[in-house]
Design an enzyme around this catalytic site. Structure first.
Site, mmCIF file in Angstrom:
data_model
loop_
_atom_site.group_PDB
_atom_site.id
_atom_site.type_symbol
_atom_site.label_atom_id
_atom_site.label_comp_id
_atom_site.label_asym_id
_atom_site.label_seq_id
_atom_site.Cartn_x
_atom_site.Cartn_y
_atom_site.Cartn_z
ATOM 1 N N SER A 16 0.841 -1.198 0.000
ATOM 2 C CA SER A 16 0.000 0.000 0.000
ATOM 3 C C SER A 16 0.876 1.248 0.000
ATOM 4 C CB SER A 16 -0.867 0.019 1.264
ATOM 5 O OG SER A 16 -1.459 1.296 1.464
ATOM 6 N N TYR B 193 -3.338 -0.593 10.265
ATOM 7 C CA TYR B 193 -3.194 -0.918 8.839
ATOM 8 C C TYR B 193 -1.836 -0.450 8.310
ATOM 9 C CZ TYR B 193 -4.332 -1.039 3.840
ATOM 10 O OH TYR B 193 -4.319 -1.291 2.490
#
Ligand code: BGC
Length: 262
Positions: A147, A160
């Protein structure tokens, strides 16, 4: 990808789904792994088969050691070999730090990081066991879906961001360790891609306009943007690419706010 088997974790929806479809189109036999939505996974299988490809759906929670072992055993039982793991399964459980429960922290780390470890270990063991195969120059290939939040801090999402940053260093360490044995390990790091995980950020015109302020390329990505990068990284054309993070983010990591300031 003809003659190669690709296992894509978390492939019943979102980016994983797009990757499974693209690999099927590129000629791979695809294992569509899912955790709970058998119906959606079966739809992905049907779509691949409708395009003349081969695919099966296999359930497994990637954070569970025993289920991962069964997933790989069943893959080999049905398709004889494995050439590519796409470790994509991941979740978000968002909360401000002061409100975040231990369960939210642990759930995200378990899927996004422990899951990647368990699947990578199983894939590497399988690549070493089966030995060289004519279909692929590499002994095996592993691609992680990372990500932009390994480099962009993200308030309200610290679990996250920590899991994905951990994933990057896991990838690089494993890439260094497995390269001499011919196993290629890399990551693709998507930015904002229209999927269910971030629906809130793009599903209304107001939200999308706010999101576009963060994307120099001026559009929100789609699954195929990420999938095509994965297909290339998995291909023979990328045989000398090792330990790399390929950002597919429309420039989100370019500090867009500096285009007009600084
Ligand atoms: C997250 C999405 C988010 C994107 C860009 C991804 O890793 O899962 O929710 O939209 O990063 O911020």
């Amino acid at each position: 990808m003809k003659g190669q088997t690709a296992l894509v974790t978390g492939a019943s929806s979102g980016i994983g789904r797009a990757i499974a479809l693209a690999l099927g189109q590129a000629g791979a036999q695809v294992v569509v792994n899912y955790r709970s939505n058998a119906e959606k996974a079966q739809q992905v299988v049907t779509e691949i088969m409708d395009q003349g490809g081969k695919a099966i759906a296999l359930a497994a929670d990637v954070s569970q050691e025993e289920q991962v072992a069964q997933l790989f055993a069943e893959t080999i039982r049905q398709f004889d070999s494995l050439e590519l793991l796409v470790s994509n399964a991941g979740v978000q459980q968002d909360a401000k730090l002061v409100d975040m429960t231990l369960a939210q922290w642990e759930t995200v780390l378990a899927s996004n990081l422990t899951g990647a470890f368990l699947c990578t270990r199983a894939a590497a063991r399988e690549f070493l066991r089966q030995g060289p195969r004519p279909e692929s120059r590499a002994l095996g290939k592993i691609i992680f879906i990372s990500s932009v939040h390994t480099v962009i801090p993200w308030a309200g999402h610290c679990n996250y961001a920590a899991s994905k940053a951990g994933l990057d260093m896991f990838m690089k360490s494993v890439a260094q360790e497995l390269a001499p044995q011919g196993i290629r390990v890399n990551s693709v790091a998507p930015g904002a891609i229209k999927t269910p995980i971030n629906e809130e950020a793009w599903s209304t015109p107001e939200a999308e306009a706010e999101l576009l302020k963060l994307i120099p390329s001026g559009r929100v990505g789609v699954g195929a943007d990420v999938a095509q990068a994965v297909v290339w990284l998995a291909s023979e054309a990328a045989d000398y690419v090792q330990g790399t993070i390929l950002y597919v983010d429309g420039g989100m990591t370019l500090y867009p706010e500096f285009a007009k300031g600084g």
